[in-house]
Structure formats: structure tokens, C-alpha cells
Design an enzyme around this catalytic site. Structure first.
Site, mmCIF file in Angstrom:
data_model
loop_
_atom_site.group_PDB
_atom_site.id
_atom_site.type_symbol
_atom_site.label_atom_id
_atom_site.label_comp_id
_atom_site.label_asym_id
_atom_site.label_seq_id
_atom_site.Cartn_x
_atom_site.Cartn_y
_atom_site.Cartn_z
ATOM 1 N N LYS A 112 12.647 48.685 8.733
ATOM 2 C CA LYS A 112 12.308 49.967 9.350
ATOM 3 C C LYS A 112 11.076 49.761 10.230
ATOM 4 O O LYS A 112 10.966 50.319 11.299
ATOM 5 C CB LYS A 112 12.032 51.044 8.309
ATOM 6 N N HIS A 147 11.807 50.453 -0.666
ATOM 7 C CA HIS A 147 10.911 49.453 -1.275
ATOM 8 C C HIS A 147 11.621 48.714 -2.406
ATOM 9 O O HIS A 147 11.475 47.503 -2.553
ATOM 10 C CB HIS A 147 9.687 50.122 -1.906
ATOM 11 N N MET A 174 14.887 55.560 4.886
ATOM 12 C CA MET A 174 13.987 55.920 3.789
ATOM 13 C C MET A 174 12.547 55.707 4.223
ATOM 14 O O MET A 174 12.217 54.700 4.850
ATOM 15 C CB MET A 174 14.293 55.065 2.577
#
Ligand code: PAF
Length: 276
Positions: A142, A28, A177
Site C-alpha cells: 500500500k 499488517h 486496509m
């Protein structure tokens, strides 16, 4: 929120928006950094959106730490953070009557096992766009199917927002992540490395000339299964239409979803047989 944006725009300033469900990680934060280079101001939102979770999914237990998120966003230089208690009135998501359905792109991959998911995402992102009114919105790759769904929504509904996708950020062991990674035990975490490794395997196979999509998918699946993962899907798709070709003849996305110890992980990798 809207008054804040309009006051900035009246000064001739631009706004880039990063919608999140909080529990921010380095992925993020890289979106925030990317957004800072795209506009005068970055606005983030933190909202765990109930309408993209099915009743049996992990809405209640989705990890949350708003105080930590706010200080990370502040130290990176975010101008504002939108943290609504709810976006659906008192009744929560079931009270919602109007939905945005992005057909075709929502059906394959994650849409097959989570049929409710993309209409929940598209609807809440449209709501957020109407509230924040950004010039640009940034999404991580992602969730590349999510980005495609949102791009199609913006295109088809003429929403005045530019969509920018930024690359996946990985842990040192290769795992993409994700806020859900914290739920893996250390032993599951080791086994879950098979997910990014299986995507590298796909790239190696394709560059070595294995262009038969089913043959590559079988090997990717067995790589994950031999590490103890339960495969939801292995897909090799056209990056725009998300349709599956019989053979790889141009750039594709290799995408997987698999569960380790009850934790569902997704990952993907662009592969270009010509450039590989
Ligand atoms: O990617 C996410 O975290 C969510 O799907 C989003 C875009 C914030 C919508 O709830």
C-alpha cells in the site's frame, strides 16, 4: 533488543522484521504471516514515529491500541515485539540532528504534499534496522513509494537487510486496509470505494489501449472527484524510478491519494499493458 537478535543469530537462526505504527489490521497481520515464512523468527515493532508527521498532521490522534496489538502478534507466533517509548531521546523528533534523505524517489507522489515524510520514515527505519538487526524486513505495498525509498536506502548505504514487499490486503468493499479507515463515517466509507474503483478504471483504460498518461489520469481524477473525494494526486509512474512517462509502454504503478471527510487515503495498483 540487539542482544536478543544476536543470541538468536548465534544459534544460526534468522530474523524477519515487520516495522509498524501499531493499531494493527489484517494488512499488517498478512505481513507477519508472510514474514513467518521467510525466517526462523519474526520481530515486529510498534512505534508511532513523530518524525514522519508534520506539526499540522495527525500524530497526536493517530489510533493506538498496544494491548490488542500485542495479543494479535503473540497469537500469530511473533517471537518478539519492540515497543520503544521514544527513539529520539527526551527532546522528541526535533532533537534529531542526523537524517537520511533519499533524494529523487522521495520527491514525487506523497513526497510532494508531505515533504518531511520520507526523511522521517527512512531515518526511523534505519534506526530500527540498527537496533533489531534483521536479515529480512517486510513492507506492505500500500505504501509502495515507501518501499522503493527504503530499497534505495538499503542499496545506497549497503545495509545488510533484504527488503521484501507484500501485496495490498483489501476490505471486502475493495478499500485498501489502513489504520485510518476507522475514521471514515459510514457514508464517507461508501464514497471512498471510488479510490480502488478508480485504479481498476485505469487498468481497464490501459488494457483497452489508452496509453496516453494524462488522459488516463484525468479520468481517474474525475472518478474520485465525482464521488466527493478531494484528490491530492493521481500518478502513473515507472515502478522503479517513480518518474512519469508520457505514454504507457511497459509496467507502471497507478497511484492515488485523496481525502474523504478529512481522512487521507492512498492506494495503488500495478498495471502491465502487455499482461492486462
Ligand atoms: O509504514 C509504516 O507504518 C511506517 O511508515 C513505518 C515503516 C513503520 C516507519 O515508521
Amino acid at each position: 533488543m540487539r542482544a536478543w537478535t544476536r543470541a538468536r543469530r548465534a544459534q544460526g537462526e534468522t530474523i524477519a522484521f515487520v516495522p509498524t505504527m501499531g493499531y494493527l489490521h489484517e494488512g499488517h497481520l498478512s505481513l507477519i504471516r508472510g514474514a513467518l515464512s521467510l525466517a526462523d523468527h519474526v520481530v515486529a515493532s510498534i512505534y508511532v514515529n513523530p518524525s514522519q508527521f508534520a506539526p499540522h498532521e495527525d500524530f497526536e490522534t493517530y489510533p493506538r491500541d498496544t494491548e490488542r496489538d500485542l495479543s494479535a502478534l503473540e497469537s500469530l507466533g511473533c517471537s518478539a515485539v519492540f515497543v520503544p517509548d521514544t527513539l529520539y531521546g527526551q527532546g522528541g523528533a526535533p532533537a534529531q540532528r542526523a537524517w537520511i534523505e533519499v533524494s529523487e524517489l522521495s520527491a514525487p507522489l506523497c513526497g510532494a504534499s508531505r515533504p518531511h515524510f520520507f526523511r522521517g520514515v527512512a531515518t526511523v527505519v534505519a534506526k530500527l534496522f540498527h537496533i533489531v538487526e534483521p536479515d529480512t524486513a517486510v513492507f506492505g505495498d500500500k505504501d509502495f513509494q515507501q518501499r522503493r525509498v527504503i530499497e534505495r536506502m538499503v542499496e545506497d548505504l549497503d545495509l545488510p537487510v533484504r527488503i521484501v514487499g507484500l501485496p495490498i490486503v483489501r476490505e471486502p468493499d475493495g478499500l485498501a486496509m489502513s489504520s485510518r479507515n476507522v475514521r471514515l463515517s459510514s457514508e464517507e466509507r461508501l464514497r471512498a470505494r471510488a479510490v480502488p474503483q478508480s485504479l481498476e478504471l485505469a487498468e481497464r483504460l490501459i488494457s483497452a489501449g489508452e496509453l496516453d498518461v494524462d488522459a488516463v489520469r484525468r479520468q481517474v481524477r474525475s472518478h474520485i472527484e465525482s464521488a466527493g473525494g478531494e484528490v491530492d494526486y493521481v500518478a502513473i509512474v515507472d515502478p522503479d524510478s517513480l518518474q512519469t512517462p508520457d505514454r504507457v509502454s511497459g509496467p507502471v504503478r497507478v497511484a492515488v491519494a485523496a481525502t474523504f471527510g478529512g481522512v487521507r487515503l492512498i492506494d495503488n495498483r500495478p498495471v502491465d499493458p502487455r499482461g492486462a
